[in-house]
Design an enzyme around this catalytic site. Sequence first.
Site, PDB file in Angstrom:
ATOM      1  N   ARG A  56      80.371 -12.023 -47.686  1.00 59.25           N
ATOM      2  CA  ARG A  56      79.111 -12.120 -48.425  1.00 59.25           C
ATOM      3  C   ARG A  56      78.020 -12.849 -47.652  1.00 59.25           C
ATOM      4  O   ARG A  56      76.884 -12.379 -47.568  1.00 59.25           O
ATOM      5  CB  ARG A  56      79.298 -12.875 -49.748  1.00 59.25           C
ATOM      6  CG  ARG A  56      79.756 -12.030 -50.902  1.00 59.25           C
ATOM      7  CD  ARG A  56      80.634 -12.842 -51.807  1.00 59.25           C
ATOM      8  NE  ARG A  56      81.845 -13.143 -51.078  1.00 59.25           N
ATOM      9  CZ  ARG A  56      82.899 -12.334 -51.062  1.00 59.25           C
ATOM     10  NH1 ARG A  56      82.903 -11.242 -51.767  1.00 59.25           N
ATOM     11  NH2 ARG A  56      83.964 -12.625 -50.328  1.00 59.25           N
ATOM     12  N   THR A  57      78.350 -14.008 -47.108  1.00 59.17           N
ATOM     13  CA  THR A  57      77.301 -14.817 -46.469  1.00 59.17           C
ATOM     14  C   THR A  57      76.744 -14.082 -45.252  1.00 59.17           C
ATOM     15  O   THR A  57      75.536 -13.941 -45.088  1.00 59.17           O
ATOM     16  CB  THR A  57      77.869 -16.200 -46.086  1.00 59.17           C
ATOM     17  OG1 THR A  57      78.441 -16.774 -47.256  1.00 59.17           O
ATOM     18  CG2 THR A  57      76.781 -17.113 -45.556  1.00 59.17           C
ATOM     19  N   LYS A  85      85.871 -19.844 -23.022  1.00 61.35           N
ATOM     20  CA  LYS A  85      85.904 -20.359 -21.645  1.00 61.35           C
ATOM     21  C   LYS A  85      85.710 -21.858 -21.612  1.00 61.35           C
ATOM     22  O   LYS A  85      85.604 -22.463 -20.554  1.00 61.35           O
ATOM     23  CB  LYS A  85      84.790 -19.695 -20.822  1.00 61.35           C
ATOM     24  CG  LYS A  85      84.851 -18.195 -20.774  1.00 61.35           C
ATOM     25  CD  LYS A  85      83.663 -17.667 -19.958  1.00 61.35           C
ATOM     26  CE  LYS A  85      83.441 -16.185 -20.187  1.00 61.35           C
ATOM     27  NZ  LYS A  85      82.087 -15.781 -19.760  1.00 61.35           N
ATOM     28  N   ARG A 106      78.035 -20.509 -39.283  1.00 56.25           N
ATOM     29  CA  ARG A 106      79.226 -20.968 -40.019  1.00 56.25           C
ATOM     30  C   ARG A 106      80.247 -21.405 -38.973  1.00 56.25           C
ATOM     31  O   ARG A 106      80.476 -20.704 -37.979  1.00 56.25           O
ATOM     32  CB  ARG A 106      79.787 -19.835 -40.866  1.00 56.25           C
ATOM     33  CG  ARG A 106      81.155 -20.176 -41.444  1.00 56.25           C
ATOM     34  CD  ARG A 106      81.600 -19.180 -42.480  1.00 56.25           C
ATOM     35  NE  ARG A 106      80.810 -19.304 -43.693  1.00 56.25           N
ATOM     36  CZ  ARG A 106      81.095 -18.673 -44.830  1.00 56.25           C
ATOM     37  NH1 ARG A 106      82.134 -17.865 -44.897  1.00 56.25           N
ATOM     38  NH2 ARG A 106      80.340 -18.838 -45.891  1.00 56.25           N
ATOM     39  N   HIS A 134      77.818 -26.058 -48.089  1.00 52.37           N
ATOM     40  CA  HIS A 134      77.404 -24.653 -48.037  1.00 52.37           C
ATOM     41  C   HIS A 134      76.114 -24.549 -48.876  1.00 52.37           C
ATOM     42  O   HIS A 134      76.117 -23.979 -49.970  1.00 52.37           O
ATOM     43  CB  HIS A 134      78.533 -23.804 -48.626  1.00 52.37           C
ATOM     44  CG  HIS A 134      78.426 -22.331 -48.384  1.00 52.37           C
ATOM     45  ND1 HIS A 134      77.368 -21.742 -47.719  1.00 52.37           N
ATOM     46  CD2 HIS A 134      79.273 -21.312 -48.726  1.00 52.37           C
ATOM     47  CE1 HIS A 134      77.565 -20.434 -47.669  1.00 52.37           C
ATOM     48  NE2 HIS A 134      78.707 -20.154 -48.271  1.00 52.37           N
TER      49      HIS A 134
HETATM   50  C1  NCD Z   1      82.677 -19.458 -50.046  1.00 53.34           C
HETATM   51  C2  NCD Z   1      82.823 -20.139 -48.699  1.00 53.34           C
HETATM   52  O1  NCD Z   1      82.858 -19.489 -47.645  1.00 53.34           O
HETATM   53  O2  NCD Z   1      82.897 -21.339 -48.733  1.00 53.34           O
HETATM   54  N1  NCD Z   1      82.400 -18.084 -49.931  1.00 53.34           N
HETATM   55  C3  NCD Z   1      81.116 -17.663 -49.782  1.00 53.34           C
HETATM   56  O3  NCD Z   1      80.410 -18.059 -48.887  1.00 53.34           O
HETATM   57  N2  NCD Z   1      80.653 -16.813 -50.703  1.00 53.34           N
HETATM   58  C4  NCD Z   1      83.831 -19.688 -50.935  1.00 53.34           C
HETATM   59  C5  NCD Z   1      85.212 -19.471 -50.395  1.00 53.34           C
HETATM   60  O4  NCD Z   1      85.430 -19.072 -49.260  1.00 53.34           O
HETATM   61  O5  NCD Z   1      86.134 -19.721 -51.177  1.00 53.34           O
END
Ligand code: NCD
Length: 304
Positions: A56-57, A85, A106, A134
């Site tokens: 999703r993100t 590397k 991320r 997040h």
């Molecule tokens: C969340 C995350 O990555 O922290 N997911 C997301 O970004 N929608 C929740 C999860 O992974 O449980």
Amino acid sequence: MLPFKSLISSHQLTPDTVATIFESAHKMQTAIESKGRVGSLENAIVALLFFEPSSRTMLSFQSAAQRLNAGTIFAQNATSTSFEKGESLEDLIRIVAGYSDIIVMRHAQPGSAQMAADCSDVPFINAGDGGNEHPTQALIDAFTIEKHIGRLDNLKIVFGFDSLQSRSIHSLTRLLSQYPNNEFSFMGPSELAPPPAMISELEAAGVRCTQIKGLPDKLDYDVVYVNRLQEERFADKSIFDKHRRFYRLSYDMVAATQALILDPLPRIDEIDVTADDLPNAVYFQQASYGVPVRMALLSLMLSN
Ligand code: NCD
């Protein structure tokens, strides 16, 4: 205008800033519905660095960038970059900042977002730093609550089931603690209760917090916010195996409450699929707001 160059933590998402972002997100949503694209970022390149799994993100940031007509560059895992590397994160960020106008990252390491933002010449967005924060998910969650309930204050919310390790829960509680009269309960196994420092911080901000062992009999709340047990973050996997099947919202539990049911997803065991069609189960709608909210954020941060 936003009062920051980079977004690392929900601490930065004050009610004024949230209102600015949501005003733009509503316009973005209308524009998506009427013409699909909003060509306001033709000259920008968005770098998407995803060193931990994401659906999703990653896809909603990519969709948001493309709906704004920005270009994207992309690195998806540590093995496809020069990390393999032995290159440091700091060096990589300096290089990517030279190739792009904003970086979205991320990474599995808590604190990596701040470290990366500190050595980036361009704005930076934390898309999840390990089990820490997040903040863009918190914006989407708050946008969903405001759309469906009409306010972000005076809310009774129960969070489950891994308040210790869920960065989504950490960021949403931190964002909502800046609004008056909110009351949070945390349900789940005692091993996965919220970190004591988080409870102290929320209480210092004026939030009433309670902890519930196990599952409550009645979900008498405005919002029920659940997130999967964070399997990849357990030092002791036996705790995950012991609790994963017990902590689940059943059809009957969701049907018996008026509460808005939210989940940042992915769903693993925490909500029974039979509950999906109930009117208060809005987690798929919640996921769809990822695009307008991230469009608003990208466009405001790049116009700073
Ligand atoms: C969340 C995350 O990555 O922290 N997911 C997301 O970004 N929608 C929740 C999860 O992974 O449980």
